[in-house]
Design a protein around this motif. Structure first.
Motif, short mmCIF file in Angstrom:
data_model
loop_
_atom_site.label_atom_id
_atom_site.label_comp_id
_atom_site.label_asym_id
_atom_site.label_seq_id
_atom_site.Cartn_x
_atom_site.Cartn_y
_atom_site.Cartn_z
N PHE A 1 33.31 -0.75 -21.80
CA PHE A 1 34.03 0.62 -22.96
C PHE A 1 33.33 0.19 -24.16
N GLU A 2 33.39 0.77 -25.47
CA GLU A 2 32.50 0.73 -26.99
C GLU A 2 33.63 1.84 -27.52
N ASP A 3 33.79 1.15 -29.35
CA ASP A 3 34.47 2.26 -30.01
C ASP A 3 33.22 2.88 -30.57
N THR A 4 33.24 4.23 -30.95
CA THR A 4 32.05 4.45 -31.69
C THR A 4 33.03 4.95 -33.85
N PRO A 5 31.92 4.98 -34.64
CA PRO A 5 31.22 4.47 -35.21
C PRO A 5 33.08 5.48 -36.60
N GLU A 6 33.09 6.50 -34.93
CA GLU A 6 33.96 7.42 -35.53
C GLU A 6 35.34 7.87 -34.66
N GLY A 7 35.57 6.19 -33.86
CA GLY A 7 36.45 6.00 -33.95
C GLY A 7 37.08 6.33 -32.03
N HIS A 8 36.10 7.50 -31.72
CA HIS A 8 36.06 7.58 -30.17
C HIS A 8 35.97 6.16 -29.21
N THR A 9 35.33 6.96 -27.85
CA THR A 9 35.24 5.98 -27.52
C THR A 9 34.66 6.04 -26.50
N ARG A 10 33.22 4.89 -25.99
CA ARG A 10 32.03 5.46 -25.46
C ARG A 10 31.88 4.57 -24.09
N ILE A 11 31.62 5.11 -22.88
CA ILE A 11 31.70 4.48 -21.64
C ILE A 11 30.35 4.78 -21.31
N HIS A 12 30.18 3.58 -20.58
CA HIS A 12 28.71 3.08 -20.41
C HIS A 12 28.82 2.51 -19.20
N TYR A 13 28.54 3.48 -18.02
CA TYR A 13 29.25 3.61 -16.58
C TYR A 13 27.80 3.10 -15.34
N THR A 14 27.13 2.59 -15.10
CA THR A 14 26.35 2.28 -14.56
C THR A 14 26.71 1.71 -12.66
N ILE A 15 26.25 2.53 -11.64
CA ILE A 15 26.48 1.37 -10.67
C ILE A 15 24.95 1.69 -9.78
N SER A 16 24.69 0.22 -9.11
CA SER A 16 23.71 0.21 -8.80
C SER A 16 23.83 0.29 -6.73
N PHE A 17 23.13 -0.18 -6.61
CA PHE A 17 22.93 -0.28 -4.34
C PHE A 17 21.71 -0.73 -4.17
N GLU A 18 21.73 -0.59 -2.54
CA GLU A 18 20.56 -0.54 -1.90
C GLU A 18 20.93 0.06 -0.25
N ASP A 19 19.82 0.94 -0.62
CA ASP A 19 20.24 1.55 1.26
C ASP A 19 20.12 0.35 2.75
N ILE A 20 20.84 0.96 3.68
CA ILE A 20 20.61 0.08 4.13
C ILE A 20 20.26 0.71 5.94
N VAL A 21 20.03 2.04 5.92
CA VAL A 21 19.81 2.69 5.46
C VAL A 21 19.33 3.60 5.92
N PRO A 22 17.53 3.74 6.11
CA PRO A 22 15.88 4.57 5.08
C PRO A 22 17.06 6.54 5.23
N PHE A 23 16.47 6.44 3.57
CA PHE A 23 16.48 7.52 2.92
C PHE A 23 18.83 8.19 2.96
N THR A 24 19.76 7.11 3.16
CA THR A 24 20.38 7.23 3.14
C THR A 24 21.30 7.79 1.61
N GLY A 25 20.19 6.25 1.20
CA GLY A 25 20.57 6.26 -0.45
C GLY A 25 20.85 7.17 -1.47
N LYS A 26 20.10 8.11 -1.03
CA LYS A 26 20.47 9.22 -1.70
C LYS A 26 21.26 10.23 -1.87
N VAL A 27 21.81 10.59 -0.13
CA VAL A 27 22.75 10.95 -0.42
C VAL A 27 23.67 10.33 -0.43
#
Length: 142
Positions: free
Chosen positions: A96-122
């Motif tokens: 969570f960060e402030d912008t110069p205009e006083g708004h809020t910027r969020i940067h949301y990242t999620i990373s993971f590996e699939d266990i069953v092949p091809f399920t990760g995309k779904v």
């Protein structure tokens, strides 16, 4: 095994403390995602949703448990899945960060590996669509 990453950047005309509070509160975060979320273990920190708190997403035996790994008020939330899951090495990070205009910027990242092949995309597609849909509701929910 493939690694999947979701990255979402959004800016809201809402104070950062209000946006952070929405994402930090497990129950309200569930409303944002449109899924039942319940805190099942409180953090030892001042905020019961902080480091070590556990939330369950889903109903009954069908659900995931996520544990908060890092919690910096108004700045950062990191969490990981700590129950049986079709994915592994999952990490969610919301900055969570402030912008110069006083708004809020969020940067949301999620990373993971699939266990069953091809399920990760779904899983990745469904997760990203759900989060993007929910994030549009931040101004009304915060």
């Amino acid at each position: 095994m493939a690694v999947y990453t979701i990255e979402i950047k959004e800016t809201f005309e809402v104070p950062r403390s209000k946006v952070f509070a929405l994402f930090a509160d497990h129950h309200r975060f569930g409303k944002l995602l449109g899924a039942p979320v319940k805190r099942i273990k409180d953090s030892d920190q001042a905020d019961p949703n902080g480091i070590g708190s556990v939330r369950k997403i889903g109903i009954g035996p069908v659900g995931l448990k996520e544990t908060v790994l890092n919690f910096e008020p108004d700045s950062l939330i990191e969490y990981t899945i700590t129950s049986m899951s079709p994915i592994r090495n999952h990490i969610g990070r919301i900055l969570f960060e402030d912008t110069p205009e006083g708004h809020t910027r969020i940067h949301y990242t999620i990373s993971f590996e699939d266990i069953v092949p091809f399920t990760g995309k779904v899983v990745s597609t469904a997760l990203e669509q759900g989060i993007r849909r929910g994030i549009k509701r931040v101004p009304e929910l915060a």
